[in-house]
Scaffold this motif. Sequence first.
Motif, mmCIF file in Angstrom:
data_model
loop_
_atom_site.group_PDB
_atom_site.id
_atom_site.type_symbol
_atom_site.label_atom_id
_atom_site.label_comp_id
_atom_site.label_asym_id
_atom_site.label_seq_id
_atom_site.Cartn_x
_atom_site.Cartn_y
_atom_site.Cartn_z
ATOM 1 N N ASP A 22 14.672 9.494 7.712
ATOM 2 C CA ASP A 22 13.132 10.132 8.579
ATOM 3 C C ASP A 22 12.709 11.355 6.980
ATOM 4 O OD1 ASP A 22 14.770 12.219 8.524
ATOM 5 O OD2 ASP A 22 14.892 13.471 9.677
ATOM 6 N N LYS A 23 12.886 10.675 6.014
ATOM 7 C CA LYS A 23 13.593 11.076 4.285
ATOM 8 C C LYS A 23 12.956 10.230 3.225
ATOM 9 C CE LYS A 23 16.136 14.650 3.557
ATOM 10 N NZ LYS A 23 17.126 15.304 2.697
ATOM 11 N N PRO A 24 11.976 10.176 2.652
ATOM 12 C CA PRO A 24 11.873 9.137 1.394
ATOM 13 C C PRO A 24 12.402 8.699 0.504
ATOM 14 C CG PRO A 24 9.796 10.103 1.651
ATOM 15 C CD PRO A 24 10.358 11.105 2.350
ATOM 16 N N LEU A 25 12.939 8.105 0.117
ATOM 17 C CA LEU A 25 13.982 7.658 -1.139
ATOM 18 C C LEU A 25 13.579 8.434 -2.012
ATOM 19 C CD1 LEU A 25 13.980 3.888 -1.482
ATOM 20 C CD2 LEU A 25 15.330 5.306 -0.905
ATOM 21 N N VAL A 26 12.364 8.470 -2.426
ATOM 22 C CA VAL A 26 12.455 9.181 -3.656
ATOM 23 C C VAL A 26 12.856 11.033 -3.521
ATOM 24 C CG1 VAL A 26 9.761 10.196 -3.066
ATOM 25 C CG2 VAL A 26 10.533 9.979 -5.338
ATOM 26 N N GLN A 27 12.525 11.403 -2.438
ATOM 27 C CA GLN A 27 12.942 12.499 -1.834
ATOM 28 C C GLN A 27 14.622 13.421 -2.139
ATOM 29 O OE1 GLN A 27 10.774 14.643 1.180
ATOM 30 N NE2 GLN A 27 12.243 16.289 1.448
ATOM 31 N N LYS A 59 -0.027 4.788 -6.789
ATOM 32 C CA LYS A 59 1.095 5.363 -6.325
ATOM 33 C C LYS A 59 1.386 7.108 -5.814
ATOM 34 C CE LYS A 59 4.397 2.442 -7.499
ATOM 35 N NZ LYS A 59 6.018 1.786 -7.346
ATOM 36 N N TYR A 60 -0.435 7.369 -5.850
ATOM 37 C CA TYR A 60 -0.916 8.431 -5.385
ATOM 38 C C TYR A 60 -0.063 9.893 -4.698
ATOM 39 C CZ TYR A 60 -3.817 6.366 -2.082
ATOM 40 O OH TYR A 60 -3.915 5.557 -1.620
ATOM 41 N N SER A 61 0.414 8.721 -3.287
ATOM 42 C CA SER A 61 1.109 8.785 -2.325
ATOM 43 C C SER A 61 2.911 9.690 -2.869
ATOM 44 C CB SER A 61 1.749 8.329 -1.102
ATOM 45 O OG SER A 61 2.370 7.176 -1.333
ATOM 46 N N ILE A 62 3.567 9.694 -3.598
ATOM 47 C CA ILE A 62 4.531 10.000 -3.828
ATOM 48 C C ILE A 62 3.786 11.717 -4.785
ATOM 49 C CG2 ILE A 62 5.965 10.210 -5.875
ATOM 50 C CD1 ILE A 62 6.355 7.358 -5.746
ATOM 51 N N GLU A 63 2.577 11.644 -5.203
ATOM 52 C CA GLU A 63 2.726 13.388 -5.557
ATOM 53 C C GLU A 63 1.852 14.095 -4.856
ATOM 54 O OE1 GLU A 63 -0.572 12.937 -9.058
ATOM 55 O OE2 GLU A 63 -0.810 14.837 -9.362
ATOM 56 N N ARG A 64 1.103 13.239 -3.323
ATOM 57 C CA ARG A 64 1.211 14.000 -2.729
ATOM 58 C C ARG A 64 1.616 14.421 -1.732
ATOM 59 N NH1 ARG A 64 -3.659 12.907 0.203
ATOM 60 N NH2 ARG A 64 -2.851 14.305 1.958
ATOM 61 N N ALA A 73 1.101 -1.110 0.059
ATOM 62 C CA ALA A 73 -0.356 -0.064 -0.050
ATOM 63 C C ALA A 73 1.124 1.092 -0.406
ATOM 64 C CB ALA A 73 -0.884 -0.025 1.293
ATOM 65 N N THR A 74 2.335 1.182 0.011
ATOM 66 C CA THR A 74 3.300 2.346 0.423
ATOM 67 C C THR A 74 3.888 1.777 -0.912
ATOM 68 O OG1 THR A 74 2.876 2.054 2.903
ATOM 69 C CG2 THR A 74 4.909 3.357 1.992
ATOM 70 N N PRO A 75 4.401 3.071 -2.035
ATOM 71 C CA PRO A 75 5.304 2.585 -3.090
ATOM 72 C C PRO A 75 6.747 2.526 -1.881
ATOM 73 C CG PRO A 75 3.399 5.132 -3.285
ATOM 74 C CD PRO A 75 3.715 4.275 -1.984
ATOM 75 N N LYS A 76 7.283 1.985 -3.083
ATOM 76 C CA LYS A 76 8.386 1.339 -2.322
ATOM 77 C C LYS A 76 9.604 3.315 -2.310
ATOM 78 C CE LYS A 76 11.374 -0.334 -5.355
ATOM 79 N NZ LYS A 76 12.061 -1.776 -6.887
ATOM 80 N N GLU A 77 9.280 4.041 -3.537
ATOM 81 C CA GLU A 77 10.621 4.783 -3.286
ATOM 82 C C GLU A 77 9.607 5.572 -2.078
ATOM 83 O OE1 GLU A 77 8.208 3.489 -5.461
ATOM 84 O OE2 GLU A 77 9.037 2.714 -7.156
ATOM 85 N N MET A 78 8.543 5.571 -1.552
ATOM 86 C CA MET A 78 8.536 6.224 -0.312
ATOM 87 C C MET A 78 8.665 5.990 1.043
ATOM 88 S SD MET A 78 6.478 8.722 -0.578
ATOM 89 C CE MET A 78 5.753 9.405 0.138
ATOM 90 N N LEU A 79 9.770 4.948 0.473
ATOM 91 C CA LEU A 79 9.966 4.113 2.303
ATOM 92 C C LEU A 79 11.513 5.085 2.542
ATOM 93 C CD1 LEU A 79 10.089 0.257 1.251
ATOM 94 C CD2 LEU A 79 8.212 1.442 2.554
#
Length: 286
Positions: free
Chosen positions: A32-37, A59-64, A22-28
């Motif tokens: 304290d910072k998601p990978l994508v950031q 993966k809308y949480s990435i957009e958010r 339910a959580t994109p891998k890239e948001m793990l």
Amino acid sequence: MIKKAVLPVAGLGTRFLPASKATPKEMLPIIDKPLVQYAVEEAVDIGIDEIVFIISEDKYSIERHFQKNTNIEKRLIENGKTEFIEKLNPKIFSNVKFHYVNQDEQNGLGHAVLLAEPIIAGDPFALLLPDELFFARESCLNQISEIFNKTNSSTIAVTKVDEKNIHKYGVIKPGKVENNAILLEDIVEKPLKEDAPSDIAVSGRYILTPTIFNHLKKIGPGKSGEIQITDAIKTLINEENVYAKIYEGEKFDCGSKLGFVHATIALALKDPSISENIKKIIKEIV
Ligand code: UTP
């Protein structure tokens, strides 16, 4: 100067189930910072101001994550916690234009990159795979952009890998060394150990000329039935110079459990707010 970047984040993240359900891998997060950031900051740091995410529906949480959150900002102000505002809505993102392009079917990294073509619109661009985390004094993207700025040629970051792991990577056949980089003679996706042309493997940072799109359109599915960026680079070499730069610094494959934990420990030991305690905890455990 490179102004645009593509970040493909539409993969299934199979190796990280159930965390990636339910959580994109890239948001793990690493600490304290998601990978994508980390990847977006690396891109913005070299002057990129337009980022194309190749995304899947769930993966809308990435957009958010990259939208300004004014509600929480208001509450932080009301509660006198203004020191957290910069973490919530970093100023560096306010000048960045984010695009989101949907990849309906996960047909591979090459397919994902091809979907960015209309927005890249004939410009050279950076490609960052956010599940690979790089840590160095000078960022990985900066190191390869220096080669691109000198040569105007596609440049990829590479690292030496243990031969027992070579079958997991795109592997280069190195040619002559010029412009402080290696000219590519060939590149092979996930070769068997005995067929690998070297022990130098592709890492998750690239700067590509827009010619790559013609090649992505021509190649068919490769290894695992997916459209591979490596196969498009292989044919690009026949048309243009492509350089590889051995990346100086640490690299963590955060798409695997081992790499993810390694990155967490390494970054925790670099974080002055927790490093001393982490050292004590590690000593106690060991
Ligand atoms: P990976 O192969 O590392 O990611 O792709 P994955 O497919 O999500 O992971 P596993 O193998 O199932 O565990 C590298 C990058 O390319 C993106 C992924 O999101 C990742 O950032 N990708 C991959 C796409 O955007 N689309 C694809 O079809 C495949």
